[in-house]
Scaffold this active site. Structure first.
Site, PDB file in Angstrom:
ATOM      1  NE  ARG A 299       8.643  37.576  31.278  1.00 26.46           N
ATOM      2  CZ  ARG A 299       8.876  37.281  29.830  1.00 26.46           C
ATOM      3  NH1 ARG A 299       8.130  37.718  29.073  1.00 26.46           N
ATOM      4  NH2 ARG A 299       9.693  36.276  29.911  1.00 26.46           N
TER       5      ARG A 299
ATOM      6  CG  HIS B  90      14.961  35.529  30.630  1.00 27.60           C
ATOM      7  ND1 HIS B  90      14.087  34.820  31.629  1.00 27.60           N
ATOM      8  CD2 HIS B  90      14.168  35.629  29.594  1.00 27.60           C
ATOM      9  CE1 HIS B  90      12.936  34.432  30.905  1.00 27.60           C
ATOM     10  NE2 HIS B  90      13.142  34.830  29.730  1.00 27.60           N
TER      11      HIS B  90
ATOM     12  CD  GLN C 280      15.366  31.956  26.747  1.00 26.45           C
ATOM     13  OE1 GLN C 280      14.065  32.283  26.907  1.00 26.45           O
ATOM     14  NE2 GLN C 280      15.971  31.187  26.019  1.00 26.45           N
TER      15      GLN C 280
ATOM     16  CG  ASP D 117      17.249  39.315  23.635  1.00 23.39           C
ATOM     17  OD1 ASP D 117      16.485  39.235  23.060  1.00 23.39           O
ATOM     18  OD2 ASP D 117      17.498  39.726  24.780  1.00 23.39           O
TER      19      ASP D 117
ATOM     20  CB  CYS E 166      16.056  34.401  24.447  1.00 22.82           C
ATOM     21  SG  CYS E 166      15.760  36.293  24.251  1.00 22.82           S
TER      22      CYS E 166
ATOM     23  NE  ARG F 107      12.368  29.776  29.374  1.00 26.15           N
ATOM     24  CZ  ARG F 107      11.801  30.974  29.485  1.00 26.15           C
ATOM     25  NH1 ARG F 107      11.820  31.723  28.458  1.00 26.15           N
ATOM     26  NH2 ARG F 107      11.215  31.318  30.618  1.00 26.15           N
TER      27      ARG F 107
HETATM   28  N1   CP Z   1      12.034  34.101  25.817  1.00 29.97           N
HETATM   29  C1   CP Z   1      11.174  34.523  26.442  1.00 29.97           C
HETATM   30  O1   CP Z   1      11.376  34.630  27.750  1.00 29.97           O
HETATM   31  O2   CP Z   1      10.060  34.716  25.692  1.00 29.97           O
HETATM   32  P1   CP Z   1       8.622  35.298  26.341  1.00 29.97           P
HETATM   33  O3   CP Z   1       9.023  36.612  26.362  1.00 29.97           O
HETATM   34  O4   CP Z   1       7.533  35.251  25.157  1.00 29.97           O
HETATM   35  O5   CP Z   1       8.062  34.725  27.547  1.00 29.97           O
HETATM   36  N1  NVA Z   2      16.090  40.955  26.465  1.00 24.22           N
HETATM   37  C1  NVA Z   2      14.703  40.755  26.115  1.00 24.22           C
HETATM   38  C2  NVA Z   2      14.182  39.319  26.426  1.00 24.22           C
HETATM   39  C3  NVA Z   2      12.997  38.811  26.088  1.00 24.22           C
HETATM   40  C4  NVA Z   2      12.509  37.506  26.320  1.00 24.22           C
HETATM   41  C5  NVA Z   2      13.509  41.634  27.015  1.00 24.22           C
HETATM   42  O1  NVA Z   2      13.940  41.717  28.297  1.00 24.22           O
HETATM   43  O2  NVA Z   2      12.558  41.953  26.539  1.00 24.22           O
END
Ligand code: CP
Ligand code: NVA
Length: 320
Positions: free
Chosen positions: A113, A140, A143, A235, A275, A303
Site C-alpha cells: 500500500r 485499488h 477493492q 468514496d 469502499c 474483500r
Molecule cells: N477499503 C479499504 O481499502 O479499506 P482500508 O483502507 O481500511 O484497507
Molecule cells: N480513495 C480512498 C480509498 C480508501 C480505501 C483513499 O485512497 O484514501
C-alpha cells in the site's frame, strides 16, 4: 468440484492494476471467490497456502485491506507479516528495489500500500515473488474485485446494468473504469471540474468500453449520472495523503453528496456502494450509508473472499 485455478484468463506474476486483468481473469477470480465464500459458510477448511508467508508493506493506514489479507492467509494455512510505515520506510531507509529483493528471499508474496503507484510497479519489477497492489494513489484493484462480486451477488450477470460513481476521480474511480467494461457493466462517473479521472486511464478505459460495447461516460452533473442507475458508488472526497485539502474540497464537492434525494434519482432499490472508510456527513449521509439499500458491509466482507482467490492464484502456483 474444487476450483484451484483462475481458468480462462490471463494473470501475470503480479496484480498491480485493473489493466493487468482481462475479462476471463476477472470472471474466474470472482467464481473462485464465490467458491471460497461458500466453503467458509459451510465451515470447510482449505489449507492450500500452508507454509507460505505474505508480507504486507503499508505506507498508509488500513483496516479492511490489512485484516482481510491477514485473515485470508491464516485461513488458507499460511501467515501474514505486517510491516508498518515506520518499519520498512520504503524508498527512504533503502531503495524500493533493494527492499523488494530482500523480501523476496523471505516471503512468497508482497501486498503493498503506497502513495506513488510507481513504487508498487518498482517493487514488482525487482521482486521475484508476486506483488499485489493493496491501494496506491492511482488504483485499488482488490477493492474493485470485491465490489464486482457484491454486485454479482445482487444482480447475477452484470451485463447491461449501470453503476454511477459520484465524487472524486480517484484510485477507486480509476480501477472501476478499467474493470466495468470487462464485465459489461455500464459506468457513469460524475466529478467536479478539475477532479476528473486521470486522462491516460480514461483513454484506456474508453478503449475497453468501446471494445465491449458498454457505456462509459464522464460527467459533471451527479443527478445525470445517477438517473436510473442500478447502483450508486461514492468514496471520500479527499483520499489518504490529501487530508490538508479538506477545507478546499468540501464546498466544491457539496453537490456530490450521496443523500436520500440524490439516491431517489436512481432505480428504485438501487444498491449503494462505498469502499469505506466513510467520512459520514460529507460524501454520504448516515441515512444512506446505514439504509436498507446499502451493501457496504458485504463489500467489506467480500474483500476476504476475493483476496483468497487472488492469493491462491498468485501464491498457490495454480496460475495457468
Ligand atoms: N477499503 C479499504 O481499502 O479499506 P482500508 O483502507 O481500511 O484497507
Ligand atoms: N480513495 C480512498 C480509498 C480508501 C480505501 C483513499 O485512497 O484514501
Amino acid at each position: 468440484m474444487t476450483p484451484t485455478t483462475a481458468e480462462g484468463g490471463v494473470l501475470q506474476k503480479d496484480l498491480l492494476s485493473m489493466a493487468d486483468l482481462d475479462a476471463g481473469a476477472v470472471r474466474s477470480l470472482l467464481d473462485l471467490a464465490l467458491w471460497f465464500k461458500a466453503e467458509r459458510r459451510a465451515g470447510r477448511r482449505d489449507t492450500r497456502l500452508a507454509g507460505k508467508t505474505l508480507a504486507l508493506v503499508f505506507q498508509k493506514p488500513s483496516l479492511r485491506t490489512r485484516v482481510s489479507f491477514e485473515v485470508a492467509m491464516s485461513e488458507l494455512g499460511g501467515s501474514g507479516l505486517y510491516l508498518s510505515p515506520q518499519e520498512i520506510r520504503l524508498g527512504e531507509r533503502e531503495s524500493v528495489a533493494d527492499a523488494a529483493r530482500v523480501l523476496s528471499r523471505y516471503v512468497h508474496g508482497i501486498v503493498a500500500r503506497t502513495f506513488l503507484h510507481e513504487d508498487v510497479v518498482q517493487l514488482a519489477e525487482a521482486a521475484s515473488v508476486p506483488v499485489i497492489n493493496g491501494l496506491s494513489d492511482t488504483e485499488h484493484p482488490c477493492q474493485i474485485l470485491a465490489d464486482l462480486l457484491t454486485l454479482r451477488e445482487r444482480y447475477g450477470e452484470l451485463e447491461g446494468r449501470t453503476l454511477a460513481f459520484v465524487g472524486d476521480g480517484n484510485n477507486i474511480a480509476h480501477s472501476l473504469m478499467l474493470a466495468a467494461p470487462l464485465v459489461g457493466l455500464g459506468l457513469r462517473i460524475a466529478t467536479p471540474a478539475g477532479y476528473e479521472p486521470d486522462p491516460g486511464i480514461t483513454r484506456l478505459a474508453l478503449e475497453r468500453a468501446e471494445a465491449s460495447g458498454s457505456e462509459l461516460r464522464l460527467l459533471e452533473d451527479p443527478q445525470a449520472a445517477v438517473r436510473s442507475a442500478d447502483a450508486v458508488y461514492t468514496d471520500a472526497w479527499y483520499s489518504m495523503g490529501q487530508e490538508n485539502e479538506r477545507e478546499l474540497r468540501l464546498p466544491i464537492f457539496q453537490p456530490y453528496r450521496v443523500d436520500a434525494e440524490l439516491l431517489r434519482a436512481a432505480r428504485p432499490g438501487a444498491v449503494v456502494l462505498h469502499c469505506l472508510p466513510a467520512h459520514r456527513g460529507e460524501e454520504i449521509t448516515d441515512e444512506v450509508l446505514d439504509g436498507c439499500q446499502s451493501a457496504v458491509l458485504d463489500q467489506a466482507e467480500n474483500r476476504l473472499h476475493v483476496q483468497k482467490a487472488v492469493l491462491s492464484v498468485l501464491l498457490g502456483g495454480d496460475r495457468d
